[in-house]
Design an enzyme around this catalytic site. Structure first.
Site, PDB file in Angstrom:
ATOM      1  N   GLY A  59       0.834  -1.198   0.000  1.00  0.00           N
ATOM      2  CA  GLY A  59       0.000   0.000   0.000  1.00  0.00           C
ATOM      3  C   GLY A  59       0.869   1.247   0.000  1.00  0.00           C
ATOM      4  N   TRP A 127       5.355  -1.274  -0.589  1.00  0.00           N
ATOM      5  CA  TRP A 127       5.326  -0.537   0.673  1.00  0.00           C
ATOM      6  C   TRP A 127       5.699  -1.444   1.842  1.00  0.00           C
ATOM      7  CZ3 TRP A 127       5.726   3.694   3.308  1.00  0.00           C
ATOM      8  CH2 TRP A 127       5.326   3.704   4.661  1.00  0.00           C
ATOM      9  N   ASP A 279       9.610  -4.210 -13.450  1.00  0.00           N
ATOM     10  CA  ASP A 279       8.765  -3.630 -12.415  1.00  0.00           C
ATOM     11  C   ASP A 279       8.519  -2.159 -12.756  1.00  0.00           C
ATOM     12  OD1 ASP A 279       7.629  -2.597 -10.085  1.00  0.00           O
ATOM     13  OD2 ASP A 279       8.806  -3.918  -8.786  1.00  0.00           O
ATOM     14  N   HIS A 307       6.028  -6.250 -10.958  1.00  0.00           N
ATOM     15  CA  HIS A 307       5.975  -5.833  -9.555  1.00  0.00           C
ATOM     16  C   HIS A 307       5.264  -6.836  -8.649  1.00  0.00           C
ATOM     17  CE1 HIS A 307       6.156  -2.942  -6.278  1.00  0.00           C
ATOM     18  NE2 HIS A 307       4.855  -3.077  -6.072  1.00  0.00           N
TER      19      HIS A 307
END
Length: 329
Positions: A59, A127, A279, A307
């Protein structure tokens, strides 16, 4: 720095391809009051006597899923997951009050004490990797080893790549849709413009902005297009978009370049970094620079990976990495 590129697909493989472990249910779960406002949901899975492992979701604002329990051998690991402030099952939903990186680091420590764990293997992607690095640099004595994927260090260049001038060149069709909710006069600061709409108090405006924000991110995560992770009007979109935008508006509450500059604080901690070559969310340069500054880190660049953790090459390397540390002292 140790560095490797996964062999080409035609090279022979081991007999058993690494795969997610079978589905499992928690043996313990609950809510932990971390302050006067926030309750964080937590759960423990696998073997209570196994090597402790902490999974940090992405996130910020993403929340954990049942799939996230399956990155670890349940016979060898005691697996701890939690939903960070404001997202998933944690409450209040989508809250930005006292929601900063320092608060999340403090929550991890409170959860560690609550679970009776001295040291754990820490795993996170995107994240989750950012938070893992920030936590490990603050509390290195609590980390046995790390497994990171799609390294994002929240530097200005990384945010500009995503929301100004970078990924937009690779995905101009999706970028046009991302720009659509924002008037031309505000497009010089897309994070600020989206933040204003995601916190305006009008449910319809907030959800429209959240859907556009999440759709942009969705299209970047896999090498080939995949269906959206969200149903229409899914409230999880609001938590992800609002919290993510809040963090990015405030440089993720980190000093510029902090996580690379402080990599020396991780000295002695073994790590595997799995990085997709293609990515488009977190380009490989950040993983490369982190590994150069962290001698114990093994950087594995997956030549056909993007990713998402579910990309086949990424998944294979991540399972191999958790297996590697299952009996790590």
């Amino acid at each position: 720095m140790s560095f490797s590129v996964e062999p080409a697909l035609h090279v022979s493989r081991p007999r058993r391809e690494p795969a997610l472990y079978p589905p499992l249910a928690p043996y313990a779960s609950g809510f932990l009051a971390v302050d006067g406002d926030h309750l964080i949901y937590w759960e423990m899975c696998g073997n209570p006597r196994g090597t402790p492992a902490l999974f940090l979701h992405g996130g910020p604002g993403g929340g954990c899923s049942a799939t996230d329990r399956r990155w670890f051998d349940p016979q060898r690991y005691c697996i701890v997951l939690f939903d960070q402030r404001g997202c998933g099952r944690s409450r209040p939903h989508a809250s930005l009050i006292d929601n900063t990186t320092d608060h999340l680091i403090a929550d991890i420590e409170k959860l560690r004490v609550h679970c009776g764990i001295e040291r754990w293997v820490v795993m996170g992607g995107s994240w989750g990797a950012t938070l893992a690095l920030a936590y490990g640099q603050r509390f290195p004595e609590r980390v046995r080893a790390m497994v990171l994927r799609g390294v994002f260090t929240a530097r200005r260049g990384e945010l500009d790549w995503l929301y100004r001038n970078g990924a937009s060149h690779m995905f101009p069709d999706a970028w046009e849709k991302f720009l659509a909710p924002i008037p031309p006069a505000e497009r010089h600061d897309l994070i600020g413009a989206y933040h204003a709409r995601l916190t305006c108090g009008d449910d319809a405006v907030e959800m429209l902005a959240a859907s556009a924000w999440c759709a942009w991110e969705d299209c970047l995560t896999t090498l080939l297009p995949t269906p959206s992770a969200y149903a229409e009007d899914d409230p999880a979109q609001l938590a992800l978009a609002r919290i993510e935008c809040h963090y990015f508006k405030h440089e993720s509450f980190l000093h510029e370049g902090q996580l690379i500059a402080n990599a020396h604080l991780l000295d002695g901690i073994a790590a595997v970094i799995v990085q997709g070559r293609y990515d488009a969310v977190a380009p490989p340069v950040s993983a490369w620079e982190l590994a150069r500054a962290w001698p114990q880190a093994i950087l594995q660049i997956v030549p056909d990976g993007a990713h998402a953790s579910c990309e086949p090459g990424n998944l294979r390397r991540l399972i191999m990495a958790t297996d590697r540390f299952a009996d790590y002292p």
